[in-house]
Design a protein around this motif. Structure first.
Motif, PDB file in Angstrom:
ATOM      1  N   VAL A  31      -8.079   0.322  17.767  1.00 17.79           N
ATOM      2  CA  VAL A  31      -7.905   1.851  17.459  1.00 17.79           C
ATOM      3  C   VAL A  31      -7.857   2.479  18.711  1.00 17.79           C
ATOM      4  N   LYS A  39      -4.299   9.007  17.019  1.00 17.39           N
ATOM      5  CA  LYS A  39      -4.645   7.521  17.101  1.00 17.39           C
ATOM      6  C   LYS A  39      -3.669   6.457  16.836  1.00 17.39           C
ATOM      7  N   PHE A  41      -3.247   2.816  15.442  1.00 13.94           N
ATOM      8  CA  PHE A  41      -3.741   1.671  14.950  1.00 13.94           C
ATOM      9  C   PHE A  41      -2.762   0.509  15.162  1.00 13.94           C
TER      10      PHE A  41
END
Length: 366
Positions: A31, A39, A41
């Motif tokens: 992450v 963000k 992932f």
């Protein structure tokens, strides 16, 4: 001390099977913070598969939220030229339940179910000599997927890349884009921000996209294949600029997860129609659940399934994401989709429950 890795973790590509468009399980491996409230992932396949998709496509994640799973669709920001993992880059809006849940709870080692990849928003579907990518906010993600592929596989590609953001620190992938720009000789990279920042000095362009700035940043835009992604008002503005400039809109493509506008034409009124009895409902059998239900004329398979308590996963509900794909064993339906299912899948008997309306009694594997 050297790290100990599970046996079989590292395998050659030809020893692995490709990830397909059926339901899969993904494991979070990292992450990464990209910008304020943004963000990335990154996932690998739980089944040690490699990822085959077109740059710019999307997947649907099933987030195991307390109270019931959430289905959310995200564009892949990664490139299929790096096939051992995939990434989604997510901006958490104040009102976004799914993205907020990911920010708060999803961490390396966690597993989530996923469906896909799907979507037709890819330069692979529209080969051209020159491209123009225009994006705003998290709309940069499919552009990043396509540009990463070009950087790895076709670094001489002529691309004008315009990214718009609220402030300099809100530019997603800024450092990586600048690095790619130093390695792709025909890449023209431009950032346009609405306001200066107290955190850093900004000497670039200020303001919003308009006809003058587009002409300045991509003087030959009329000759390019154009891809656009961002908030709906942003895309409307870009489309209006291009139409006013006489651009051939057959070469314009935009990514949107909003249902397409449908113009309803009122049916002609007649006394016969007013007094005609309602048509009979069609029988639906859900073979895996052992449930039988009736579907009134005009209702979708998904609506009938919900009324009968049969769960069919769904996300967009207008035939784009492909999440509600199910196998039809028998019977006929009328299906009007927006690219969420392939012709070969239809030939195999699959349908999208959200946009399929029975024409006869049908049996569904659900």
């Amino acid at each position: 001390m050297n790290a100990v890795h599970p046996p079989g973790l590292y395998r050659h590509l030809d020893e692995m099977t490709p990830w397909d468009d059926r339901l899969q399980v993904l494991e979070v491996i990292s992450v990464t913070d990209e910008a304020p409230q943004v963000k990335t992932f990154t996932f690998r396949s739980d089944a040690q598969a490699w990822f085959r998709y077109k740059p710019g496509q999307f997947i649907t994640l099933e987030l195991p939220k307390a109270g019931g799973p959430l289905l959310r669709t995200y564009t892949l920001s990664s490139s299929p030229s790096r096939p051992f993992s995939i990434s989604v880059t997510v901006k958490a809006q104040a009102e976004s339940i799914g993205s907020r849940w990911m920010f708060d709870y999803l961490k390396p080692g966690d597993r989530v179910k996923a469906d896909g990849p799907s979507g037709e928003f890819s330069h692979h579907n529209h080969p051209a000599e020159k491209y123009l990518f225009i994006s705003a906010g998290s709309g940069v993600t499919p552009m990043m997927s396509m540009l990463r592929w070009m950087h790895d596989c076709a670094p001489e590609t002529d691309v004008a890349f315009i990214n718009c953001a609220r402030s300099p620190e809100d530019i997603i992938f800024r450092k990586e884009l600048q690095l790619i720009g130093s390695r792709m000789p025909a890449l023209s990279l431009a950032f346009l921000v609405e306001q200066r920042s107290n955190r850093e000095t900004w000497s670039g362009l200020l303001g919003r996209i308009n006809a003058t700035r587009l002409q300045l940043l991509a003087p030959d835009f009329l000759e390019r294949e154009i891809f656009c992604c961002g908030p709906a008002p942003f895309m409307r503005t870009v489309r209006a600029i291009l139409e006013a400039a006489g651009f051939d809109m057959a070469h314009y493509h935009q990514e949107s997860f909003c249902a397409p506008a449908v113009e309803e034409v009122p049916a002609p009124f007649s006394t016969t129609e007013r007094t005609a009895p309602a048509a009979e409902a069609f029988l639906l059998r859900f073979s895996l659940s052992g449930v039988e239900a009736s579907c009134p004329p005009g209702e979708t398979v998904l609506q009938a399934a919900r009324a009968a308590g049969v769960r069919i996963p769904s996300a967009c509900e207008f035939g784009l994401c492909g999440t509600c794909k199910v196998k039809k064993s028998s019977g006929e339906v009328a299906m009007s989709h927006n690219g969420g299912i392939l012709d070969e899948e239809i030939a195999e008997g699959f349908i999208l429950a959200c946009c399929s309306r029975p024409l006869t009694a049908i049996e569904i594997e659900a």
